[in-house]
Design a protein around this motif. Structure first.
Motif, PDB file in Angstrom:
ATOM      1  N   GLU A 125      81.473 -16.016 -41.901  1.00 56.24           N
ATOM      2  CA  GLU A 125      80.697 -14.858 -41.456  1.00 56.24           C
ATOM      3  C   GLU A 125      81.588 -13.835 -40.757  1.00 56.24           C
ATOM      4  N   TYR A 146      74.399 -13.543 -40.162  1.00 59.04           N
ATOM      5  CA  TYR A 146      73.684 -14.655 -40.789  1.00 59.04           C
ATOM      6  C   TYR A 146      73.125 -15.588 -39.711  1.00 59.04           C
ATOM      7  N   TYR A 165      62.992 -15.376 -36.377  1.00 53.00           N
ATOM      8  CA  TYR A 165      63.943 -15.540 -37.470  1.00 53.00           C
ATOM      9  C   TYR A 165      65.318 -15.935 -36.930  1.00 53.00           C
ATOM     10  N   ASP A 171      66.134 -20.897 -42.236  1.00 51.19           N
ATOM     11  CA  ASP A 171      66.603 -19.510 -42.318  1.00 51.19           C
ATOM     12  C   ASP A 171      68.074 -19.457 -42.720  1.00 51.19           C
ATOM     13  N   ASN A 174      68.314 -20.290 -46.531  1.00 52.27           N
ATOM     14  CA  ASN A 174      67.766 -19.209 -47.341  1.00 52.27           C
ATOM     15  C   ASN A 174      68.723 -18.021 -47.408  1.00 52.27           C
ATOM     16  N   ALA A 175      69.401 -17.733 -46.325  1.00 54.46           N
ATOM     17  CA  ALA A 175      70.327 -16.599 -46.295  1.00 54.46           C
ATOM     18  C   ALA A 175      71.604 -16.894 -47.082  1.00 54.46           C
ATOM     19  N   TRP A 176      72.180 -18.077 -46.889  1.00 58.16           N
ATOM     20  CA  TRP A 176      73.455 -18.390 -47.532  1.00 58.16           C
ATOM     21  C   TRP A 176      73.317 -18.787 -49.001  1.00 58.16           C
TER      22      TRP A 176
END
Length: 388
Positions: A125, A146, A165, A171, A174-176
């Protein structure tokens, strides 16, 4: 140097799922810690590697990924050679994390599962944020942080109260899972544009460099997404969440079955305790008067003429039987047939033109029809005269 998964299980790279399962069971029996008390630590490590090998190769998707990147995974961080420091973490660097040998236990210790991967994704990140800040990326103008990988105590998903969030492991995944790098990948260029002899060659170099960057970026993105899937599959928090969801689903199914059973029993109890209404019994008794019962009535019995059916030529004992008979289909059919027959006879009967048959008429002499009205008037005159 890492050991190949196929070598750990002692099978060929073309082994079928059945052959993999058989080989895994054989190796597991050999290296199970309970059977190797004299080398407990070695057996424990080897047994964990055998489990990892079978877990990867028994999954078609993970096996395909492993077969396509086997050499890079085996090299891991042991690969030597020069690389551009601006690239940051490379695909070869990430390959070493596709193994349970990268961590020791599912805990928050410095060598534990949660610490190792939390540190790795934090580093990735930071590299993305630096690429955006340096202006190296033409696609991304601003950077969004992230969600954190969290620790062993981080909840996987919302259960009681929503914390916002980024507070859940769900979470993070889902983001990565849709990760797309903001790096320029200029280190993947094949040519130096400054060495181009003319603009035509330079344009060709730019085209090849652009294609090489796109290929490198796609490989990098795919590697990180597959690594996220690899980590999630082994994350104890994800496994616990899956078990919890399965338990809820099973409980819901059981509740639905129990409710359906209760409703069925209640309906059966209501049907058994149902008391027929008086008006329903009267109606059924009226309908129960069958045609056979009408035919069985004794025509010579002592019946009242008031309960006699002219159309059917039948007698009945009571007013109730007579009324029931009048409502029967057989009686209604007979009455309808008689009505139609009488109407047909009335149409066929023509009293205004009845020819007289005279035996003493001569041949060829015509006989006019007799007008019954005139005959009726003459008879009336004769009767009047006789009365006088």
């Amino acid at each position: 140097m890492r050991v190949c998964y196929y070598e750990l299980l002692n099978v060929a790279r073309t082994a079928s799922p059945e052959e993999l399962k058989k080989a895994y069971r054989k190796q597991a029996l050999i290296w199970h810690p309970d059977k190797n008390a004299h080398r407990i630590q070695q057996a424990t490590d080897q047994f964990a590697l055998i489990q990892e090998a079978y877990e990867v190769l028994s999954d078609p998707q993970e096996r395909a990924w492993y077969d396509g990147h086997r050499d890079a995974i085996l090299r891991g961080d042991d690969s030597v050679g020069q690389k551009d420091s601006s690239a940051g973490t490379t695909v070869d660097d990430l390959m070493g994390y596709f193994s349970i040998s990268q961590y020791r236990g599912y805990n928050d210790d410095p060598k534990g599962f949660f610490h190792i991967y939390r540190t790795l994704f934090q580093k990735l990140e930071d590299e993305e944020e630096e690429a955006v800040a340096s202006g190296a990326s033409d696609e991304v103008q601003s950077f969004t942080r992230y969600p954190s990988f969290g620790s062993s105590s981080t909840p996987f998903a919302d259960d009681d109260g929503y914390l916002g969030y980024g507070a859940y492991v769900k979470d993070f995944y889902n983001a990565w899972m849709t990760f797309s790098s903001a790096k320029s990948f200029q280190w993947a260029d094949k040519w130096r544009l400054s060495e181009a002899p003319n603009r035509f060659v330079k344009r060709a170099m730019e085209k090849e460099n652009k294609k090489a960057r796109e290929t490198a970026k796609k490989e990098y993105n795919d590697t990180i997404r597959n690594l996220v899937a690899f980590v999630r599959k082994r994350d104890p928090r994800y496994k616990a969440y899956q078990d919890q969801q399965k338990a809820k689903k099973d409980a819901q199914v059981a509740e639905n079955k129990a409710r359906a059973q209760r409703e069925r029993l209640e309906l059966q109890a209501k049907a058994a305790a149902y008391k027929e209404q008086e008006w329903a019994r009267v109606g059924e008794e009226a309908d129960s008067v069958s045609e056979d019962e009408d035919e069985d009535e004794d025509e010579n019995g002592d019946y009242d003429d008031a309960f006699y059916c002219v159309a059917c030529n039948k007698y009945f004992k009571s007013q109730r039987q007579f009324e029931n008979h009048e409502q029967s289909k057989k009686h209604i059919k007979i009455v309808q047939d008689l009505r139609e027959q009488m109407l047909a006879d009335e149409e066929n009967l023509d009293l205004q033109a009845i020819p007289l048959q005279m035996d003493d008429t001569e041949e060829g002499e015509s006989i006019e029809p007799v007008n019954l009205t005139d005959v009726g008037e003459e008879i009336a005159i004769i009767q009047t005269e006789e009365a006088e």
